[in-house]
Design an enzyme around this catalytic site. Structure first.
Site, PDB file in Angstrom:
ATOM      1  N   HIS A 134      22.579 -14.723 -35.537  1.00  0.00           N
ATOM      2  CA  HIS A 134      22.179 -13.319 -35.430  1.00  0.00           C
ATOM      3  C   HIS A 134      21.718 -12.797 -36.780  1.00  0.00           C
ATOM      4  O   HIS A 134      21.867 -13.458 -37.810  1.00  0.00           O
ATOM      5  CB  HIS A 134      23.344 -12.456 -34.924  1.00  0.00           C
ATOM      6  CG  HIS A 134      24.508 -12.384 -35.871  1.00  0.00           C
ATOM      7  ND1 HIS A 134      25.383 -13.436 -36.060  1.00  0.00           N
ATOM      8  CD2 HIS A 134      24.929 -11.397 -36.702  1.00  0.00           C
ATOM      9  CE1 HIS A 134      26.295 -13.098 -36.952  1.00  0.00           C
ATOM     10  NE2 HIS A 134      26.042 -11.863 -37.369  1.00  0.00           N
ATOM     11  N   ASP A 185      22.114  -8.973 -38.853  1.00  0.00           N
ATOM     12  CA  ASP A 185      23.026  -7.853 -38.674  1.00  0.00           C
ATOM     13  C   ASP A 185      22.338  -6.567 -38.220  1.00  0.00           C
ATOM     14  O   ASP A 185      21.301  -6.182 -38.751  1.00  0.00           O
ATOM     15  CB  ASP A 185      23.813  -7.606 -39.968  1.00  0.00           C
ATOM     16  CG  ASP A 185      24.794  -8.752 -40.223  1.00  0.00           C
ATOM     17  OD1 ASP A 185      25.267  -9.362 -39.248  1.00  0.00           O
ATOM     18  OD2 ASP A 185      25.069  -9.041 -41.394  1.00  0.00           O
ATOM     19  N   HIS A 240      22.048 -15.698 -39.505  1.00  0.00           N
ATOM     20  CA  HIS A 240      23.219 -16.432 -39.974  1.00  0.00           C
ATOM     21  C   HIS A 240      24.187 -16.666 -38.821  1.00  0.00           C
ATOM     22  O   HIS A 240      24.089 -16.022 -37.771  1.00  0.00           O
ATOM     23  CB  HIS A 240      23.908 -15.704 -41.131  1.00  0.00           C
ATOM     24  CG  HIS A 240      24.383 -14.327 -40.773  1.00  0.00           C
ATOM     25  ND1 HIS A 240      23.552 -13.236 -40.749  1.00  0.00           N
ATOM     26  CD2 HIS A 240      25.604 -13.868 -40.407  1.00  0.00           C
ATOM     27  CE1 HIS A 240      24.232 -12.160 -40.398  1.00  0.00           C
ATOM     28  NE2 HIS A 240      25.481 -12.522 -40.171  1.00  0.00           N
ATOM     29  N   ARG A 262      33.580  -7.458 -45.650  1.00  0.00           N
ATOM     30  CA  ARG A 262      32.133  -7.356 -45.455  1.00  0.00           C
ATOM     31  C   ARG A 262      31.644  -5.923 -45.680  1.00  0.00           C
ATOM     32  O   ARG A 262      32.218  -4.977 -45.135  1.00  0.00           O
ATOM     33  CB  ARG A 262      31.805  -7.796 -44.024  1.00  0.00           C
ATOM     34  CG  ARG A 262      30.343  -7.712 -43.687  1.00  0.00           C
ATOM     35  CD  ARG A 262      30.110  -8.211 -42.272  1.00  0.00           C
ATOM     36  NE  ARG A 262      29.562  -7.123 -41.485  1.00  0.00           N
ATOM     37  CZ  ARG A 262      28.716  -7.275 -40.476  1.00  0.00           C
ATOM     38  NH1 ARG A 262      28.329  -8.485 -40.108  1.00  0.00           N
ATOM     39  NH2 ARG A 262      28.282  -6.242 -39.811  1.00  0.00           N
TER      40      ARG A 262
HETATM   41  C1  SIN Z   1      29.030 -12.049 -40.044  1.00  0.00           C
HETATM   42  O1  SIN Z   1      28.335 -12.465 -39.137  1.00  0.00           O
HETATM   43  O2  SIN Z   1      28.821 -10.980 -40.580  1.00  0.00           O
HETATM   44  C2  SIN Z   1      30.197 -12.871 -40.524  1.00  0.00           C
HETATM   45  C3  SIN Z   1      29.811 -14.162 -41.108  1.00  0.00           C
HETATM   46  C4  SIN Z   1      31.012 -14.957 -41.535  1.00  0.00           C
HETATM   47  O3  SIN Z   1      32.146 -14.523 -41.347  1.00  0.00           O
HETATM   48  O4  SIN Z   1      30.809 -16.045 -42.065  1.00  0.00           O
END
Ligand code: SIN
Length: 302
Positions: free
Chosen positions: A113, A115, A278, A293
């Protein structure tokens, strides 16, 4: 033609006086060393930002930032964005704590995905900082979406040029079997800590149409703009859209377009959501992983 290593050597010679940049894969991703993110001046930040635009995702090791320091650093990239359906930390609403406990079966972000793609103004950047990591597993993979676009055939580029995707984040009535991974009941089943953070987005818009091929506002390069939230193509019948989306989503994660980052406590990744996808790997059953995050607000894609 200049190689990535050649360009990097020139950059170090010409401009990077404060940081060291080392690519970790042929496609994207670079580790930056020689910097303590608690204390950076404007010139050092400018070098980091340039390296970030060039490599799409950059990584740091052995950082020791407090939540306040992570927030201060994040604000250099832009305004902080709050997730519409997941609450931030009680003391630090700017930080979303991502947790997978020993008994959990699901990991947050375990499908490809980018973000906030369901937002009319999706996220520009994401800054992820590792607080607890399993001894093995839990890596994050990143895909270079410039490369995904550049390697399409000319007829395919012509066909998708003006097409818009339809992107959905939250449809409360969707069933647990919703294969697109929208925030429906059960989306976080298997990860109770994340499920407990889910909140009603209220009046916030969580569906949006975006160009399937977007132009990066800073590099001016074209990138495929895709992810698990893209469930349809504007104006197409479902039966027409599905194979196109399936093909492009498979094409975009070709191994040559990907880099993979191995986390340690104190590692930080900063990725550009305008030209990457990612995916967090869910390969560490019985182990705990905890990350902080912060997401940076973006503009309307064009
Ligand atoms: C995310 O998709 O924001 C998290 C990625 C992760 O935890 O590696």
């Amino acid at each position: 033609m200049a190689t990535a290593q050649g360009v990097e050597a020139q950059r170090v010679e010409a401009g990077n006086r404060r940081i060291k940049v080392k690519a970790i894969a042929g496609s994207c991703g670079a580790e930056i060393s020689g910097v303590d993110l608690r204390h950076i001046d404007d010139e050092t930040f400018a070098e980091i930002y340039d390296a970030w635009l060039e490599h799409l995702v950059v990584f740091f090791r052995d950082q020791t930032l407090t939540p306040e320091e992570q927030i201060t650093f994040a604000k250099r990239f832009g305004e902080i964005h709050h997730h519409p359906f997941i609450k931030g930390m009680e003391d630090y609403p700017d930080i979303l704590e991502i947790i997978k406990e020993e008994g959990d079966t699901r990991a947050f972000g375990e499908t490809w995905h980018t973000d906030q793609m369901f937002n009319p103004k999706p996220a520009k950047a994401t800054i992820l900082y590792a607080k607890e990591t399993p001894d093995a597993g839990g890596d994050t993979m990143f895909a270079n979406m410039y490369q995904a676009y550049d390697t399409l055939s000319e007829p395919m580029k012509a066909m998708i040029g003006g097409v818009k995707t339809w992107n959905v984040g939250s449809r409360k009535k969707l069933s647990e079997t919703d294969k697109h991974g929208s925030v429906s009941e059960g989306r976080y089943k298997g990860n109770e800590k994340m499920a407990a953070k889910v909140r009603d987005p209220g009046e916030l818009v969580t569906e949006a149409a975006h160009p399937l091929v977007r132009t990066h506002p800073e590099t001016k390069r074209r990138a495929l703009y895709l992810g698990n939230h893209a469930i349809g193509l504007h104006g197409f019948k479902d039966a027409e859209a599905r194979p196109v989306l399936d093909y492009l989503k498979t094409h975009a994660i070709h191994p040559e377009f990907i880099c993979r980052f191995r986390w340690e406590v104190g590692s930080m990744a900063i990725w550009d959501n305008r030209c990457t996808m990612h995916r967090a790997l869910n390969d560490y059953p019985g182990k705990r992983r905890r990350m902080h995050r912060i997401t940076i607000a973006g503009d309307t894609p064009f």
